[in-house]
Design a protein around this motif. Structure first.
Motif, PDB file in Angstrom:
ATOM      1  N   ASN A  91       0.818  -1.210   0.000  1.00  0.00           N
ATOM      2  CA  ASN A  91       0.000   0.000   0.000  1.00  0.00           C
ATOM      3  C   ASN A  91       0.855   1.265   0.000  1.00  0.00           C
ATOM      4  O   ASN A  91       0.515   2.252  -0.656  1.00  0.00           O
ATOM      5  CB  ASN A  91      -0.980  -0.018   1.175  1.00  0.00           C
ATOM      6  N   TYR A  92       1.968   1.236   0.704  1.00  0.00           N
ATOM      7  CA  TYR A  92       2.878   2.377   0.727  1.00  0.00           C
ATOM      8  C   TYR A  92       3.477   2.613  -0.663  1.00  0.00           C
ATOM      9  O   TYR A  92       3.523   3.740  -1.152  1.00  0.00           O
ATOM     10  CB  TYR A  92       3.979   2.141   1.768  1.00  0.00           C
ATOM     11  N   GLU A  93       3.905   1.535  -1.307  1.00  0.00           N
ATOM     12  CA  GLU A  93       4.472   1.640  -2.656  1.00  0.00           C
ATOM     13  C   GLU A  93       3.437   2.183  -3.642  1.00  0.00           C
ATOM     14  O   GLU A  93       3.752   3.029  -4.486  1.00  0.00           O
ATOM     15  CB  GLU A  93       4.983   0.275  -3.119  1.00  0.00           C
ATOM     16  N   LYS A  94       2.213   1.705  -3.532  1.00  0.00           N
ATOM     17  CA  LYS A  94       1.148   2.198  -4.414  1.00  0.00           C
ATOM     18  C   LYS A  94       0.897   3.687  -4.174  1.00  0.00           C
ATOM     19  O   LYS A  94       0.713   4.453  -5.119  1.00  0.00           O
ATOM     20  CB  LYS A  94      -0.136   1.401  -4.197  1.00  0.00           C
ATOM     21  N   MET A  95       0.882   4.087  -2.907  1.00  0.00           N
ATOM     22  CA  MET A  95       0.672   5.493  -2.585  1.00  0.00           C
ATOM     23  C   MET A  95       1.756   6.353  -3.226  1.00  0.00           C
ATOM     24  O   MET A  95       1.462   7.365  -3.857  1.00  0.00           O
ATOM     25  CB  MET A  95       0.658   5.708  -1.072  1.00  0.00           C
ATOM     26  N   LEU A  96       3.011   5.948  -3.060  1.00  0.00           N
ATOM     27  CA  LEU A  96       4.119   6.734  -3.604  1.00  0.00           C
ATOM     28  C   LEU A  96       4.092   6.816  -5.126  1.00  0.00           C
ATOM     29  O   LEU A  96       4.524   7.803  -5.708  1.00  0.00           O
ATOM     30  CB  LEU A  96       5.466   6.172  -3.139  1.00  0.00           C
ATOM     31  N   ASP A 102      -4.932   1.529   0.060  1.00  0.00           N
ATOM     32  CA  ASP A 102      -5.790   1.573   1.241  1.00  0.00           C
ATOM     33  C   ASP A 102      -5.104   2.419   2.309  1.00  0.00           C
ATOM     34  O   ASP A 102      -4.208   1.958   3.003  1.00  0.00           O
ATOM     35  CB  ASP A 102      -6.038   0.155   1.753  1.00  0.00           C
ATOM     36  N   ALA A 103      -5.539   3.646   2.444  1.00  0.00           N
ATOM     37  CA  ALA A 103      -4.935   4.592   3.386  1.00  0.00           C
ATOM     38  C   ALA A 103      -5.082   4.149   4.831  1.00  0.00           C
ATOM     39  O   ALA A 103      -4.258   4.498   5.673  1.00  0.00           O
ATOM     40  CB  ALA A 103      -5.551   5.977   3.201  1.00  0.00           C
ATOM     41  N   ILE A 110       0.987   7.975   5.983  1.00  0.00           N
ATOM     42  CA  ILE A 110       0.159   8.756   5.073  1.00  0.00           C
ATOM     43  C   ILE A 110       0.727  10.163   4.862  1.00  0.00           C
ATOM     44  O   ILE A 110       0.372  10.840   3.895  1.00  0.00           O
ATOM     45  CB  ILE A 110      -1.310   8.786   5.569  1.00  0.00           C
ATOM     46  N   VAL A 111       1.635  10.602   5.729  1.00  0.00           N
ATOM     47  CA  VAL A 111       2.218  11.942   5.584  1.00  0.00           C
ATOM     48  C   VAL A 111       2.940  12.106   4.244  1.00  0.00           C
ATOM     49  O   VAL A 111       3.127  13.227   3.779  1.00  0.00           O
ATOM     50  CB  VAL A 111       3.173  12.337   6.741  1.00  0.00           C
ATOM     51  N   TYR A 112       3.316  11.011   3.612  1.00  0.00           N
ATOM     52  CA  TYR A 112       4.033  11.072   2.336  1.00  0.00           C
ATOM     53  C   TYR A 112       3.106  10.941   1.128  1.00  0.00           C
ATOM     54  O   TYR A 112       3.574  10.750   0.013  1.00  0.00           O
ATOM     55  CB  TYR A 112       5.122   9.992   2.288  1.00  0.00           C
ATOM     56  N   GLU A 113       1.799  11.087   1.326  1.00  0.00           N
ATOM     57  CA  GLU A 113       0.853  10.860   0.239  1.00  0.00           C
ATOM     58  C   GLU A 113       1.043  11.808  -0.937  1.00  0.00           C
ATOM     59  O   GLU A 113       0.725  11.451  -2.069  1.00  0.00           O
ATOM     60  CB  GLU A 113      -0.590  10.900   0.745  1.00  0.00           C
ATOM     61  N   ASP A 114       1.551  12.983  -0.718  1.00  0.00           N
ATOM     62  CA  ASP A 114       1.756  13.929  -1.823  1.00  0.00           C
ATOM     63  C   ASP A 114       3.189  13.937  -2.345  1.00  0.00           C
ATOM     64  O   ASP A 114       3.500  14.667  -3.277  1.00  0.00           O
ATOM     65  CB  ASP A 114       1.373  15.349  -1.386  1.00  0.00           C
ATOM     66  N   ILE A 115       4.050  13.147  -1.758  1.00  0.00           N
ATOM     67  CA  ILE A 115       5.466  13.168  -2.125  1.00  0.00           C
ATOM     68  C   ILE A 115       5.686  12.665  -3.554  1.00  0.00           C
ATOM     69  O   ILE A 115       6.653  13.040  -4.209  1.00  0.00           O
ATOM     70  CB  ILE A 115       6.319  12.388  -1.098  1.00  0.00           C
ATOM     71  N   GLY A 116       4.763  11.853  -4.052  1.00  0.00           N
ATOM     72  CA  GLY A 116       4.878  11.334  -5.407  1.00  0.00           C
ATOM     73  C   GLY A 116       4.825  12.410  -6.475  1.00  0.00           C
ATOM     74  O   GLY A 116       5.238  12.196  -7.609  1.00  0.00           O
TER      75      GLY A 116
END
Length: 139
Positions: A91-96, A102-103, A110-116
């Protein structure tokens, strides 16, 4: 999560990282992660007991994003089984990478959700996590 809360969590984990400092113990697995394009170079130790990560430690030189990510990674993964590690990591990899994830499984990660949105910073946020796939194979 609002941007101020995100920033405060990252800053706190950069200034006061959790479990910084390696231990001299042969029962710990040691992995190195580094970024060839910058100064980030982290040694990460894992202790596995009965199929569970019982401790994680780190040390090295890294930017604020990589250091805070290492601290939050440690807080997240201590006490986790292989299945839990792989689920959270996926899930972390998908977020990045900007995929659906799944948050609810990520906690403070989740603090890195916009880092991508900043590809060069995505690498910093992922660097400490590189060793998790390797360590999961030893669980």
């Amino acid at each position: 999560m609002d941007s101020l809360t995100r920033r405060n969590i990252m800053l706190e984990n950069y200034q006061n990282p959790y479990h910084r400092g390696l231990v001299k113990d042969k029962d710990y697995l040691l992995f190195n992660t580094n970024n060839e394009s910058c100064i980030d170079n982290l040694d990460i130790q894992y202790q596995i007991q009965n199929g569970v990560i019982s401790d994680i430690r780190f040390d090295g030189e890294a930017c604020a994003v990589s250091t805070s990510a290492a601290s939050l990674m440690i807080k997240t993964f201590i006490g986790k089984t292989k299945a839990e590690v792989l689920d959270i990591l996926e899930n972390y990899e998908k977020m990045l990478s900007g995929e659906e994830y799944d948050a609810t499984k990520l906690g403070e990660l989740i603090v890195y959700e916009d880092i991508g949105k900043q590809p060069n910073r995505r690498r910093c946020a992922y660097l400490p996590f590189e060793s998790l796939r390797k360590v999961s194979q030893k669980m």
